[in-house]
Scaffold this motif. Structure first.
Motif, PDB file in Angstrom:
ATOM      1  N   GLN A   1       0.842  -1.192   0.000  1.00 46.34           N
ATOM      2  CA  GLN A   1       0.000   0.000   0.000  1.00 46.34           C
ATOM      3  C   GLN A   1       0.874   1.237   0.000  1.00 46.34           C
ATOM      4  O   GLN A   1       1.755   1.392   0.855  1.00 46.34           O
ATOM      5  CB  GLN A   1      -0.922   0.005   1.211  1.00 46.34           C
ATOM      6  CG  GLN A   1      -1.799   1.247   1.286  1.00 46.34           C
ATOM      7  CD  GLN A   1      -2.818   1.165   2.406  1.00 46.34           C
ATOM      8  OE1 GLN A   1      -3.528   0.174   2.533  1.00 46.34           O
ATOM      9  NE2 GLN A   1      -2.892   2.201   3.219  1.00 46.34           N
ATOM     10  N   ILE A   2       0.623   2.126  -0.954  1.00 43.05           N
ATOM     11  CA  ILE A   2       1.334   3.398  -1.044  1.00 43.05           C
ATOM     12  C   ILE A   2       0.341   4.509  -0.731  1.00 43.05           C
ATOM     13  O   ILE A   2      -0.628   4.701  -1.472  1.00 43.05           O
ATOM     14  CB  ILE A   2       1.957   3.606  -2.438  1.00 43.05           C
ATOM     15  CG1 ILE A   2       2.930   2.458  -2.755  1.00 43.05           C
ATOM     16  CG2 ILE A   2       2.678   4.948  -2.517  1.00 43.05           C
ATOM     17  CD1 ILE A   2       3.502   2.525  -4.161  1.00 43.05           C
ATOM     18  N   ALA A   3       0.556   5.201   0.368  1.00 42.53           N
ATOM     19  CA  ALA A   3      -0.353   6.267   0.792  1.00 42.53           C
ATOM     20  C   ALA A   3       0.372   7.607   0.678  1.00 42.53           C
ATOM     21  O   ALA A   3       1.294   7.888   1.425  1.00 42.53           O
ATOM     22  CB  ALA A   3      -0.819   6.029   2.227  1.00 42.53           C
ATOM     23  N   ALA A   4      -0.034   8.409  -0.291  1.00 46.65           N
ATOM     24  CA  ALA A   4       0.581   9.723  -0.503  1.00 46.65           C
ATOM     25  C   ALA A   4      -0.404  10.602  -1.263  1.00 46.65           C
ATOM     26  O   ALA A   4      -1.289  10.102  -1.966  1.00 46.65           O
ATOM     27  CB  ALA A   4       1.887   9.600  -1.278  1.00 46.65           C
ATOM     28  N   THR A   5      -0.267  11.918  -1.107  1.00 49.66           N
ATOM     29  CA  THR A   5      -1.139  12.825  -1.849  1.00 49.66           C
ATOM     30  C   THR A   5      -0.826  12.803  -3.339  1.00 49.66           C
ATOM     31  O   THR A   5      -1.706  13.004  -4.168  1.00 49.66           O
ATOM     32  CB  THR A   5      -0.986  14.258  -1.311  1.00 49.66           C
ATOM     33  OG1 THR A   5       0.395  14.630  -1.355  1.00 49.66           O
ATOM     34  CG2 THR A   5      -1.464  14.344   0.136  1.00 49.66           C
ATOM     35  N   THR A   6       0.439  12.560  -3.689  1.00 49.09           N
ATOM     36  CA  THR A   6       0.855  12.509  -5.095  1.00 49.09           C
ATOM     37  C   THR A   6       1.875  11.400  -5.275  1.00 49.09           C
ATOM     38  O   THR A   6       2.778  11.254  -4.451  1.00 49.09           O
ATOM     39  CB  THR A   6       1.480  13.844  -5.547  1.00 49.09           C
ATOM     40  OG1 THR A   6       0.536  14.897  -5.330  1.00 49.09           O
ATOM     41  CG2 THR A   6       1.862  13.800  -7.012  1.00 49.09           C
ATOM     42  N   MET A   7       1.735  10.619  -6.337  1.00 49.18           N
ATOM     43  CA  MET A   7       2.729   9.619  -6.693  1.00 49.18           C
ATOM     44  C   MET A   7       3.264   9.958  -8.075  1.00 49.18           C
ATOM     45  O   MET A   7       2.522   9.967  -9.065  1.00 49.18           O
ATOM     46  CB  MET A   7       2.143   8.202  -6.678  1.00 49.18           C
ATOM     47  CG  MET A   7       3.195   7.130  -6.898  1.00 49.18           C
ATOM     48  SD  MET A   7       2.569   5.433  -6.690  1.00 49.18           S
ATOM     49  CE  MET A   7       1.453   5.335  -8.091  1.00 49.18           C
TER      50      MET A   7
END
Length: 202
Positions: free
Chosen positions: A123-129
Motif C-alpha cells: 500500500q502506497i499512501a501519498a497525496t501525489t505519486m
C-alpha cells in the motif's frame, strides 16, 4: 577478575590484555583488547549480550566510528524511541531489510533493480505519486478506480493512446449499462459497427 597481559616489550610482537571473570566457578574470558605490529587494534567481547548507556532519562546514546576520511555515527534517540543513522546504509549483495516478518522485505535481486516484496499487499499512501520512467504493470487482475477524477492522457499527439491493440480478438467494453459515452471529436471505425439503437441529433 584477572587481567592477563601478553608480553609486548619487544616491538616486533603482537600484544593483548585479556580480562577474565569467575563464571560458575570457572575463570572465563570476558573480553580481549589486542594490538598488532601493523598498528591494528581490536576488542573481542566474549559475551552474548552487551549493554551501552547509563540508563539516564533524556540522554541519547551514540556509537561513533572514528576513521581517517569519513566517520560514521549511529544514535539511539532515547525520547523518540528509534535508531538514527547519520550516514548512508549499503545492503550487501542480495541481503534484505525485513518488516513485521520475513515475508515482507526490500532488497535487490540483481544489480540495478530494487525489489519490494509482500505476501499480501503493498500500500502506497501519498497525496501525489510521481513515476518518471517506463511503467510496466502485469498481473491477473488490474483495476483503476478513483473517487474523484480519473484521467488518461498523452502529450505526444503522434503516438496517442492505444487500448487492446497487441492481441487480436480482445473484447473492449466502455461504460456501464446505464452510463453515457461521449466522443468529443472525429470517430474513425475501420471494422464493422453493430449498433443496437441509433439516435442521431443534428
Amino acid at each position: 577478575m584477572t587481567i592477563v597481559a601478553t608480553d609486548v616489550t619487544n616491538g616486533s610482537e603482537d600484544g593483548q590484555f585479556e580480562f577474565d571473570v569467575m563464571k560458575s566457578g570457572t575463570l572465563t574470558k570476558a573480553f580481549t583488547i589486542a594490538s598488532s605490529t601493523s598498528g591494528a587494534q581490536s576488542i573481542d567481547f566474549n559475551q552474548d549480550a552487551v549493554t551501552f548507556g547509563t540508563g539516564t532519562a533524556g540522554n541519547d546514546i551514540t556509537l561513533t566510528f572514528d576513521a581517517e576520511d569519513n566517520d560514521g555515527l549511529l544514535s539511539w534517540m532515547e525520547d523518540e524511541d528509534y535508531f538514527k543513522f547519520s550516514d548512508d546504509i549499503l545492503m550487501n549483495s542480495t541481503e534484505r531489510i525485513n518488516f513485521y516478518d520475513t515475508a515482507i522485505y526490500i532488497y535487490s535481486s540483481t544489480d540495478g533493480q530494487l525489489d519490494i516484496i509482500a505476501d499480501t499487499e503493498i500500500q502506497i499512501a501519498a497525496t501525489t505519486m510521481d513515476v518518471n520512467g517506463i511503467l510496466l504493470v502485469d498481473g491477473s487482475n488490474i483495476s483503476l478506480d478513483s473517487t474523484a477524477t480519473l484521467n488518461i492522457d498523452n502529450s505526444n499527439t503522434s503516438n496517442g493512446i492505444t487500448i487492446a491493440t497487441a492481441t487480436s480478438g480482445v473484447p473492449i467494453s466502455i461504460g456501464h449499462a446505464t452510463s453515457e459515452t461521449t466522443v468529443n471529436d472525429n470517430l474513425n471505425v475501420t471494422g464493422t459497427s453493430v449498433l443496437a439503437t441509433v439516435d442521431i441529433n443534428a
